[in-house]
Design a protein around this motif. Structure first.
Motif, mmCIF file in Angstrom:
data_model
loop_
_atom_site.group_PDB
_atom_site.id
_atom_site.type_symbol
_atom_site.label_atom_id
_atom_site.label_comp_id
_atom_site.label_asym_id
_atom_site.label_seq_id
_atom_site.Cartn_x
_atom_site.Cartn_y
_atom_site.Cartn_z
ATOM 1 N N THR A 174 -20.076 -33.547 -4.503
ATOM 2 C CA THR A 174 -18.917 -34.434 -4.361
ATOM 3 C C THR A 174 -18.092 -34.495 -5.649
ATOM 4 N N ILE A 177 -16.509 -30.991 -6.311
ATOM 5 C CA ILE A 177 -15.381 -30.735 -5.412
ATOM 6 C C ILE A 177 -14.154 -31.544 -5.833
ATOM 7 N N SER A 178 -14.366 -32.799 -6.251
ATOM 8 C CA SER A 178 -13.245 -33.648 -6.682
ATOM 9 C C SER A 178 -12.529 -33.050 -7.885
ATOM 10 N N TRP A 181 -10.545 -29.827 -6.729
ATOM 11 C CA TRP A 181 -9.289 -30.136 -6.027
ATOM 12 C C TRP A 181 -8.224 -30.632 -7.009
ATOM 13 N N THR A 234 -13.636 -36.367 -0.816
ATOM 14 C CA THR A 234 -14.785 -35.467 -0.687
ATOM 15 C C THR A 234 -15.601 -35.766 0.564
ATOM 16 N N THR A 351 -18.850 -32.531 3.608
ATOM 17 C CA THR A 351 -17.900 -32.873 2.550
ATOM 18 C C THR A 351 -16.648 -32.029 2.777
ATOM 19 N N PRO A 353 -14.820 -29.269 1.018
ATOM 20 C CA PRO A 353 -14.624 -28.260 -0.026
ATOM 21 C C PRO A 353 -13.349 -27.468 0.207
#
Length: 373
Positions: A174, A177-178, A181, A234, A351, A353
Motif C-alpha cells: 500500500t 503503491i502510493s 502513483w 490504494t 489494492t 497498482p
C-alpha cells in the motif's frame, strides 16, 4: 493503536526508518551514476517491507538469511491469493470443494508462516531473558503485553502472529503503491514537480536530506500526497458488515449484510470535487480536508473504529520517501529515460497498482551521499 503504533513507539523506532531510507537513496544514487533505470514498484516494495519487518522483528526482508527471504515470499504469496477470484465464494454448491486449490495453498502458507514466526518469537523470548533492556522492536512490545497479567484481554501467541501478518501484508504494497502513483503524477505534471522541489529547497536547503520532522513545514508536499491518494486510493473499496437493520439512501439494509463502499467513486464525485479527474494539489490549499476519515468523500484509510491502524506510519513513509526522491533526483520515464509521459492505466487487484510498473532513470540534481552523513 494505544500500545503498539502510538507516537512514542514510532519516535523510538525512527532510526530504523531513517536507516532504510538512507539505504534506498544510496541505491538510487548508484543507479544515477551508472545511468541505469529502476523499476520503482519493486524497489519501493523492498523499502517498505524492510521497514515494517525491522520494526516488528529487527530483520530486513531483503536479507538472504533464509528467514527474512521467506517472509518476503510468504507476504507476496498471500497478496496474490487474496486478490484472486475464488469460484467457491460465489457458487453455493462449490463452497466445500477446493476447485482451484486455494484452500490447499492457503493451509501451506499458514503452516510455513506459523513455523517461521515460532522460530522468531522463540529467539526473542530467549534474548529477553538474557538481556535487560528496553523493547527493541514491536514484537518485544507484543510479548511484554502478552505477559502482563493485569490486561483485561489476554494477548495470545496466536494473536501476535496474526497481528504481525496483518501489518506485513497491509503495510508493504500500500505504501509502495502510493509513492509510485504520486511520483508518476509529478512526472506527468512538471510544473507541479517544480513547485514541490522549490518548496523543499526553500524550507530544507541543499545541505541535508529531508526528515520526517520537516513534513509539517511542507504544505505543498502534503497537498500532493492528499491529491494522489484521492485519485489513486490504494484500497479502492472498503468492505464492512452491517451489525443491525438500517436504511441507507432509501434502501433497506438487513443485519449481517456485506456492504462495499466505493472509495474510488467517492474520490471522483463531481458533487464534492471540482474537475475531479485532474491532478490538482492546489485544491487542498487553505482547506482542513484530511485523509484520516473525518471527511466522507476522502477515505483512503477508511473511517471510524475500523480505520487503518497504521495510518500515521504510512503517511510518514509516503511523505518522507517521496520528498527525498524529488529532492535528490530528477526522473526520466522509460528504460532509457526517453518517454515523455507515464502510462497511468490502473491494474486489477485488491489494492490499486499501476497496470504497468513505473520504470525511470534517476538523474542526480544534487549529490545525496554527503546528505546522509
Amino acid at each position: 493503536m494505544s500500545e503498539l503504533i502510538n507516537g512514542k513507539t514510532l519516535d523510538h523506532l525512527y532510526p530504523v526508518r531513517c536507516d532504510e531510507l538512507n539505504c534506498f537513496i544510496k541505491y538510487l544514487s548508484h543507479k544515477a551514476i551508472d545511468g541505469k533505470s529502476v523499476e520503482l514498484e519493486r524497489e519501493l516494495m523492498k523499502l517498505t517491507s524492510n521497514v515494517i519487518s525491522r520494526l516488528f522483528m529487527s530483520k530486513r526482508c531483503s536479507e538472504k538469511d533464509g528467514e527474512s527471504d521467506d517472509i518476503t515470499k510468504i507476504v507476496t504469496e498471500i497478496a496474490e491469493i487474496v486478490g484472486k477470484f475464488n469460484l467457491s465464494d460465489y457458487i453455493w454448491f462449490c463452497k466445500n470443494l477446493d476447485l482451484q486449490g486455494f484452500e490447499k495453498k492457503s493451509k501451506d502458507i499458514r503452516r510455513r508462516f506459523d513455523a517461521l514466526l515460532e522460530t522468531i518469537i522463540t529467539d526473542h523470548l530467549v534474548t529477553r531473558k538474557q538481556e535487560t533492556r528496553e523493547s527493541r522492536d514491536l514484537l518485544d512490545i507484543l510479548l511484554h503485553i502478552s505477559e502482563d497479567e493485569s490486561m483485561e484481554i489476554k494477548l495470545t501467541r496466536e494473536n501476535i502472529k496474526v497481528f504481525i501478518l496483518d501489518i506485513l501484508v497491509a503495510g508493504t504494497d500500500t505504501s509502495a503503491i502510493s509513492i509510485e502513483w504520486a511520483l508518476a503524477e509529478l512526472i506527468n505534471h512538471p510544473n507541479i514537480m517544480k513547485k514541490a522541489v522549490e518548496e523543499i529547497d526553500k524550507v530544507i536547503g541543499k545541505n541535508r536530506l529531508i526528515q520526517e520532522s520537516d513534513i509539517s513545514n511542507l504544505p505543498y508536499l502534503q497537498a500532493i500526497v492528499k491529491e494522489s491518494l484521492r485519485l489513486h486510493p490504494t484500497v479502492p473499496r472498503i468492505q464492512r458488515i452491517s451489525k443491525q437493520d438500517g436504511t441507507v439512501g432509501g434502501y433497506h439494509i438487513p443485519a449481517n449484510t456485506t456492504a462495499l463502499i466505493n472509495v474510488w467513486s467517492l474520490d471522483r464525485d463531481p458533487t464534492h470535487w471540482e474537475r475531479p479527474f485532474e491532478f490538482m494539489p492546489e485544491r487542498f490549499k487553505g482547506t482542513q480536508l484530511d485523509v484520516r476519515g473525518q471527511h466522507f468523500h476522502l477515505l483512503p484509510f477508511g473511517s471510524g473504529r475500523r480505520t487503518c491502524p497504521g495510518i500515521s506510519l504510512g503517511l510518514l513513509m509516503v511523505h518522507v520517501t517521496l520528498g527525498a526522491m524529488i529532492q535528490c533526483f530528477e526522473w526520466k520515464e522509460g528504460e532509457n529515460g526517453n518517454l515523455a509521459t507515464v502510462d497511468m492505466e490502473e491494474g486489477i487487484g485488491i489494492t490499486l497498482p499501476k497496470a504497468n510498473p513505473l520504470v525511470c532513470v534517476p538523474v542526480a540534481r544534487l549529490d545525496p551521499i554527503p546528505l546522509l552523513a
